[in-house]
Design a protein around this motif. Structure first.
Motif, PDB file in Angstrom:
ATOM      1  N   ASN A 211       0.858  -1.187   0.000  1.00 28.06           N
ATOM      2  CA  ASN A 211       0.000   0.000   0.000  1.00 28.06           C
ATOM      3  C   ASN A 211       0.892   1.234   0.000  1.00 28.06           C
ATOM      4  O   ASN A 211       1.197   1.804   1.042  1.00 28.06           O
ATOM      5  CB  ASN A 211      -0.909   0.020   1.236  1.00 28.06           C
TER       6      ASN A 211
ATOM      7  N   ALA B 174       1.134  -2.919   8.670  1.00 23.68           N
ATOM      8  CA  ALA B 174      -0.126  -3.462   8.141  1.00 23.68           C
ATOM      9  C   ALA B 174      -0.842  -4.320   9.178  1.00 23.68           C
ATOM     10  O   ALA B 174      -1.414  -5.364   8.854  1.00 23.68           O
ATOM     11  CB  ALA B 174       0.118  -4.256   6.859  1.00 23.68           C
TER      12      ALA B 174
ATOM     13  N   LYS C 129       1.158  -5.848  -4.408  1.00 22.05           N
ATOM     14  CA  LYS C 129      -0.198  -5.546  -3.959  1.00 22.05           C
ATOM     15  C   LYS C 129      -0.737  -6.761  -3.211  1.00 22.05           C
ATOM     16  O   LYS C 129      -0.610  -7.888  -3.680  1.00 22.05           O
ATOM     17  CB  LYS C 129      -1.114  -5.223  -5.143  1.00 22.05           C
TER      18      LYS C 129
END
Length: 271
Positions: free
Chosen positions: A179, A202, A270
């Motif tokens: 991200n 994350a 991703k």
């Protein structure tokens, strides 16, 4: 040590590169977490009125065996406050909760109240300028050393740049491997606005990711260290959060460098 390094904000105030986030650490526990973090070298702490733990963070700083001037404290205006008088009160209330004379960095927590995020198009440009006007006055009064924003998109940042008299020092946004909002990062950096990366790990959901494990093994570090170093090499201040002493120590051991080639590959991931 790399984690002891600082970056310099656009008003010449120095900010620790690796700080301790306190989101979701309750008010009863956060005092001990802050003291524990200080004992292993952390000198920057990030909190917010909306976290409900400013009082505990303040107690942790007060009861630590370091000078107040050695600690960099960040807090944020509640997202529901989008007026001048409410912002003035929020700043004074925060200082009272901390029992401190000043805040190092004060942020607008979000351009929109939480209840509106991802639900309405109104970016509250006027309300954010009212926040900003009160925050600028707090800087001039010596209550705050630096001011910035959080969760702001380019249009939100532009609103402040075009209408305020003090440039935002930081934009605190979510940044982690998988991200990486490159356009926003590059734009802010082009305006001399430092990016602070919240949730750089994350929330731990990638610690067992096989791709990241391979990269971490290559550099002989943990996945957490790889993720933190990645954000640092993007030019970010990082705000990892943990209440475990060994993890606190590990998150500060970032004296390695990810190659340019690997940085490019990691940016493309991703999840």
């Amino acid at each position: 040590m790399y984690s002891d390094s600082v970056l310099t904000l656009n008003n010449e105030v120095e900010i620790p590169r690796v700080q301790m986030g306190t989101w979701l650490i309750n008010n009863d526990n956060v005092k001990k977490v802050v003291q524990r973090a200080i004992s292993v070298g952390y000198r920057g702490f990030d909190t917010a009125k909306d976290y409900g733990n400013e009082l505990g963070v303040g107690k942790g700083i007060w009861n630590a065996d370091v000078e107040r001037s050695d600690i960099f404290l960040t807090t944020k205006i509640p997202t529901a406050v989008k007026d001048y008088n409410g912002t003035v009160k929020a700043i004074d209330d925060a200082l009272d909760r901390f029992s401190l004379d000043y805040i190092d960095l004060l942020l607008i927590h979000s351009p929109q109240p939480w209840i509106e995020v991802n639900r309405v198009e109104d970016r509250h440009f006027e309300g954010n300028l009212e926040n900003w006007r009160a925050m600028e006055e707090a800087v001039k009064a010596g209550k705050v050393r630096a001011i910035g924003v959080s969760n702001f998109l380019i249009e939100d940042v532009n609103n402040i740049l075009e209408n305020g008299t003090i440039k935002p020092a930081v934009n605190q946004i979510g940044v982690n491997i998988g991200n990486t909002p490159e356009e926003l990062i590059k734009y802010c950096q082009s305006k001399d606005i430092i990016i602070e990366a919240y949730s750089p790990l994350a929330h731990g959901r990638l610690f067992d990711n096989e791709t990241l494990k391979k990269y971490a093994k290559k550099y002989q570090v943990s996945v957490a260290q790889l993720m933190l170093r990645y954000d640092c090499q993007l030019g970010c201040v990082v705000l990892p959060k943990t209440d475990i002493l060994d993890e606190m120590k590990e998150n500060r051991q970032l004296d390695f460098e990810i190659s340019d080639e690997d940085m490019k590959k990691l940016k493309q991931l991703k999840f």
